[in-house]
Design an enzyme around this catalytic site. Structure first.
Site: not given
Ligand code: CO8
Length: 255
Positions: A133, A113, A65, A110
């Site tokens: 999460e 999911e 998400a 997400g």
């Molecule tokens: N949300 C928003 N932006 C994101 C997300 C995300 N989940 N994942 C990556 N991005 C963005 C980064 O911020 C970055 O943006 P910018 O270039 O502007 O800085 C861009 O995508 C590229 O990402 P990275 O530079 O981090 O890329 P890497 O190759 O270095 O890393 C990863 C890749 C390991 C996937 C890393 O991006 C990461 O850890 N992402 C977050 C993963 C995460 O924690 N996901 C779970 C999110 S919480 C969730 O999904 C809850 C679901 C239920 C919600 C229910 C509703 C309320």
């Protein structure tokens, strides 16, 4: 509706949907759910479709998400965001044909999911899975806590949900989270091959088998047997008759 995130394309009776917001690793935001909700309605109203494949553009399937959108939400707003996502993913799972996730890269939070809301999953050898999460002090909100133990088992689900560990495709296969692994360059071809294979089967039978199997899991065994029994009769007046007749006449069925 004009899509800014979804890129659908149709080949025969198979639809390929690419989630395209690569600058945020295809993170799921409000706009995504609006587009997806609309897209599902277009699929529901098209009786020609036999299978849907969902994949992501770039190095992620979906990295979760959208954290940037979620960070400002109040508890009430977060609950509402969860409700919207759950509703849309349930509608996806209820489509009257198989939905295949072709997981090309990160399927996190997400994103995992979403993949679990599909009927089954093909993973690229370089795909990565996780429910991270807890790293953010959150829990899943798109039914991850419910689908994961149903697809794997309680211990594997709690292992992933409490550690936030990211696993590779081989581990996901061992946990039965994915059904198949393909080389990255062959992922979509393999997903399409399976979709076309399914599309060649009796359309009513595929629809019924999906419905009975999914619904039955939410019922007692006895009630689910009754559901199967009832629907077993449905194709006999039409498609089933043709399928059995074609077998006996040693020809291909004409659905
Ligand atoms: N949300 C928003 N932006 C994101 C997300 C995300 N989940 N994942 C990556 N991005 C963005 C980064 O911020 C970055 O943006 P910018 O270039 O502007 O800085 C861009 O995508 C590229 O990402 P990275 O530079 O981090 O890329 P890497 O190759 O270095 O890393 C990863 C890749 C390991 C996937 C890393 O991006 C990461 O850890 N992402 C977050 C993963 C995460 O924690 N996901 C779970 C999110 S919480 C969730 O999904 C809850 C679901 C239920 C919600 C229910 C509703 C309320």
């Amino acid at each position: 509706m004009e899509y800014t995130i979804l890129k659908p394309s149709t080949e025969g009776t198979v639809v390929l949907l690419t989630i395209s917001r690569p600058s945020a690793l295809n993170a799921l935001n409000t706009r995504f759910f609006e587009e997806m909700d609309h897209f599902i309605s277009t699929l529901e109203s098209n009786p020609e479709i036999r299978a849907l494949i969902i994949t992501g553009e770039g190095k992620a399937f979906v990295a979760g998400a959208d954290i940037a959108e979620m960070v400002g939400k109040s508890p009430e707003e977060a609950r509402a965001f969860s409700a919207v996502g759950q509703k849309v993913f349930n509608r996806l799972g209820d489509l009257p044909f198989p939905v295949i996730a072709a997981i090309n890269g990160f399927a996190l939070g997400g994103g995992m999911e979403l993949a679990m809301a599909c009927d089954f999953r093909i993973a690229s050898a370089n795909a990565r899975f996780g429910q991270p999460e807890v790293n953010l002090g959150l829990i899943p909100g798109y039914a991850g806590t419910q689908r994961l133990p149903r697809l794997t088992n309680l211990a594997d689900a709690l292992y992933l949900l409490t550690t936030g560990e990211v696993i590779d495709a081989e581990t996901a296969l061992r946990m039965r989270l994915v059904q198949k692994i393909a080389q990255p360059e062959e992922l979509l071809d393999e997903a399409k091959r399976l979709a076309v294979l399914i599309a060649s089967k009796g359309p009513l039978a595929v629809k019924l088998v999906k419905e009975v199997t999914r619904k039955g899991l939410e019922m007692s065994f006895h009630d689910a047997e009754k559901l199967e029994q009832n629907h077993f009769g449905d194709p006999f007046g039409n498609e089933g008759k043709e399928g059995m007749t074609a077998f006996l006449e040693k020809r291909k069925p004409n659905w």
